[in-house]
Design an enzyme around this catalytic site. Structure first.
Site, PDB file in Angstrom:
ATOM      1  N   LYS A 168      66.419  97.717  71.173  1.00  0.00           N
ATOM      2  CA  LYS A 168      66.865  98.872  72.305  1.00  0.00           C
ATOM      3  C   LYS A 168      68.370  98.920  72.347  1.00  0.00           C
ATOM      4  O   LYS A 168      69.029  98.240  72.377  1.00  0.00           O
ATOM      5  CB  LYS A 168      66.583  98.168  73.585  1.00  0.00           C
ATOM      6  CG  LYS A 168      64.835  97.774  73.860  1.00  0.00           C
ATOM      7  CD  LYS A 168      64.227  99.043  74.002  1.00  0.00           C
ATOM      8  CE  LYS A 168      62.679  98.957  73.908  1.00  0.00           C
ATOM      9  NZ  LYS A 168      61.794 100.005  74.188  1.00  0.00           N
ATOM     10  N   ASP A 197      66.086 102.188  70.073  1.00  0.00           N
ATOM     11  CA  ASP A 197      65.242 102.995  70.894  1.00  0.00           C
ATOM     12  C   ASP A 197      66.151 103.029  72.189  1.00  0.00           C
ATOM     13  O   ASP A 197      66.626 102.133  73.035  1.00  0.00           O
ATOM     14  CB  ASP A 197      63.949 101.990  71.317  1.00  0.00           C
ATOM     15  CG  ASP A 197      62.994 102.872  72.538  1.00  0.00           C
ATOM     16  OD1 ASP A 197      63.380 103.865  72.850  1.00  0.00           O
ATOM     17  OD2 ASP A 197      61.913 102.231  72.616  1.00  0.00           O
ATOM     18  N   GLU A 223      64.926 106.287  68.516  1.00  0.00           N
ATOM     19  CA  GLU A 223      63.891 106.656  69.266  1.00  0.00           C
ATOM     20  C   GLU A 223      64.105 107.053  70.693  1.00  0.00           C
ATOM     21  O   GLU A 223      65.066 106.514  71.424  1.00  0.00           O
ATOM     22  CB  GLU A 223      62.665 105.497  69.508  1.00  0.00           C
ATOM     23  CG  GLU A 223      61.570 105.460  70.236  1.00  0.00           C
ATOM     24  CD  GLU A 223      60.745 104.127  70.120  1.00  0.00           C
ATOM     25  OE1 GLU A 223      60.891 103.506  69.104  1.00  0.00           O
ATOM     26  OE2 GLU A 223      59.983 103.726  71.078  1.00  0.00           O
ATOM     27  N   GLU A 249      56.258 108.706  72.948  1.00  0.00           N
ATOM     28  CA  GLU A 249      55.473 107.855  73.626  1.00  0.00           C
ATOM     29  C   GLU A 249      55.460 108.390  75.337  1.00  0.00           C
ATOM     30  O   GLU A 249      54.664 107.902  75.978  1.00  0.00           O
ATOM     31  CB  GLU A 249      55.965 106.475  74.057  1.00  0.00           C
ATOM     32  CG  GLU A 249      57.349 106.450  74.334  1.00  0.00           C
ATOM     33  CD  GLU A 249      58.188 104.973  74.577  1.00  0.00           C
ATOM     34  OE1 GLU A 249      58.593 104.568  73.394  1.00  0.00           O
ATOM     35  OE2 GLU A 249      57.926 104.481  75.454  1.00  0.00           O
ATOM     36  N   ASP A 272      50.786 107.802  71.770  1.00  0.00           N
ATOM     37  CA  ASP A 272      50.172 106.502  72.327  1.00  0.00           C
ATOM     38  C   ASP A 272      49.063 106.981  72.919  1.00  0.00           C
ATOM     39  O   ASP A 272      48.693 107.909  73.796  1.00  0.00           O
ATOM     40  CB  ASP A 272      51.095 106.091  73.711  1.00  0.00           C
ATOM     41  CG  ASP A 272      50.466 105.099  74.295  1.00  0.00           C
ATOM     42  OD1 ASP A 272      49.232 105.093  74.735  1.00  0.00           O
ATOM     43  OD2 ASP A 272      51.273 104.129  74.835  1.00  0.00           O
ATOM     44  N   HIS A 299      52.923 104.128  69.450  1.00  0.00           N
ATOM     45  CA  HIS A 299      53.628 103.278  70.631  1.00  0.00           C
ATOM     46  C   HIS A 299      52.786 102.238  71.182  1.00  0.00           C
ATOM     47  O   HIS A 299      51.737 102.663  71.784  1.00  0.00           O
ATOM     48  CB  HIS A 299      54.147 104.209  71.785  1.00  0.00           C
ATOM     49  CG  HIS A 299      54.585 103.542  73.079  1.00  0.00           C
ATOM     50  ND1 HIS A 299      53.833 103.769  74.123  1.00  0.00           N
ATOM     51  CD2 HIS A 299      55.890 102.759  73.235  1.00  0.00           C
ATOM     52  CE1 HIS A 299      54.650 102.821  75.012  1.00  0.00           C
ATOM     53  NE2 HIS A 299      55.971 102.368  74.464  1.00  0.00           N
TER      54      HIS A 299
HETATM   55 MG    MG Z   1      60.016 103.284  73.116  1.00  0.00          MG
END
Ligand code: MG
Length: 362
Positions: A168, A197, A223, A249, A272, A299
């Site tokens: 992240k 992400d 992402e 997502e 997703d 996702h």
């Molecule tokens: Mg994500």
């Protein structure tokens, strides 16, 4: 007769299996919305959907008050007809997250029913392109982890045979993000796939700046850099960086994916199955992406997505975040860094009914 005689919904709260924080939110609990459908000829299926902590009771109410009553007497084999009927009945609240999540719970139950009735596993019903999908690990890359913890987790993932890990980003300092990624890259070597992400936390201008800072780390994708409705920003960013931009997502309709793909604003799509409204629209997105020569890396929901990512030729990676351990007895099978498809009929998820009943909230 395959006419639907029973359709019920209920909500189960699952505690998170690990602390999970990103740039904008925390995963509080998995509100899991189940739908069970059975037919006059004795077939039955169980589907589900989820939130990461809010809105679960709204999904449940939409199902109970509006959608499930429409199912009675419908032919369970005509899954797309049912999807279209339910979507049409919810026009005033669609496209939207709550509606898509509700549709997904029904749609996945119908696919489960079809599989159990025909004896076919989902990955075969949906295309059967391959029987395994490489895994990347997100559990080792949450934003609250220290650099030392990130590096230790990355090493552990490599030792477990993972093909990639996701970290992240979105620290206040772009330099701090870059330093964390550089430390991970040094620890794992040049070959492991690294993804980042940002969870929609940036402006397009800031994302262009940060992408340049992160480029030397060699990333497989960046992402959700921007809010999902900033299509122009994604298109601008995709033209401004060599890092593939991944989105999906937070998209809730096939039309939204079509816009991203037409604009060249998505280098990877991450539909997703719950948020897109079920397996039926998920497969349409996957095939649309294939037509644009774009990979699909779904996702979350690895227990269900393993079969879908394997079913289509452009399924590239499966995200490792286990979250159904407490209520299933069919753990994801992993071999040589790849998840193996479940071969039992239907969704391939073996639910622990007693555990589900014990955690049931509504
Ligand atoms: Mg994500």
């Amino acid at each position: 007769m395959s006419s639907i005689t029973r359709a019920v919904a209920y909500l189960v709260d699952l505690p998170v299996e690990a602390e999970r924080n990103d740039a904008v939110q925390s995963f509080l609990k998995q509100e899991t919305i189940f739908v069970e459908i059975s037919t006059a000829d004795g077939a039955a299926g169980t589907g589900y959907s989820y939130t990461i902590g809010t809105g679960g009771t709204a999904v449940l109410a939409l199902l109970r008050d509006y959608l499930l009553p429409r199912l009675h007497g419908q032919d369970a084999r005509r899954i797309d007809a049912i999807w279209q009927d339910l979507f049409a009945a919810t026009r005033a609240t669609a496209v939207g997250a709550i509606t898509s999540l509700a549709l997904a719970a029904v749609d996945t139950a119908l696919w489960d029913l079809r599989g159990r009735q025909t004896g076919l596993p989902l990955w075969i019903m949906a295309g059967g392109a391959r029987d395994r999908v490489p895994l990347y690990d997100t559990e080792v890359g949450w934003l609250h982890l220290t650099t030392e913890e990130l590096v230790a987790g990355a090493r552990k993932a490599v030792a477990q045979g993972r093909r990639g890990i996701k970290v992240k980003i979105g620290k206040p300092s772009a330099v701090e993000d870059a330093e964390r990624l550089t430390a991970v890259r040094s620890a794992v070597g040049p070959d492991l796939d690294l993804m980042v992400d940002a969870n929609q936390s940036m402006t397009a201008a800031e994302a262009v700046r940060r992408a340049a800072l992160l480029t030397p780390v060699n990333l497989l994708w960046l992402e959700e850099p921007l809010p999902a409705d900033d299509l122009d920003g994604h298109a601008h960013l995709a033209r401004s960086t060599t890092i593939p931009v991944a989105v999906g997502e937070s998209l809730y309709s096939i039309g939204q994916f079509a816009q991203y793909l037409r604009r060249g604003a998505a280098g990877v799509v991450q539909a997703d199955v719950a948020r897109i409204g079920g397996i039926t629209p998920w497969l349409k997105v996957a095939h649309l992406a294939e037509a644009h020569n774009v990979a699909i890396c779904p996702h979350f929901l690895m227990e269900l997505h393993v079969s879908l990512a394997a079913a289509v030729p452009n399924g590239h990676y499966l995200e490792y975040i286990p979250q159904l351990t407490a209520i299933t007895s069919s753990p994801l099978a992993v071999e040589d860094g790849a998840a193996l498809v479940p071969r039992t009929p239907g969704l391939g998820i073996d639910w622990d009914r007693d555990a589900i009943d014990a955690l049931r909230k509504a």
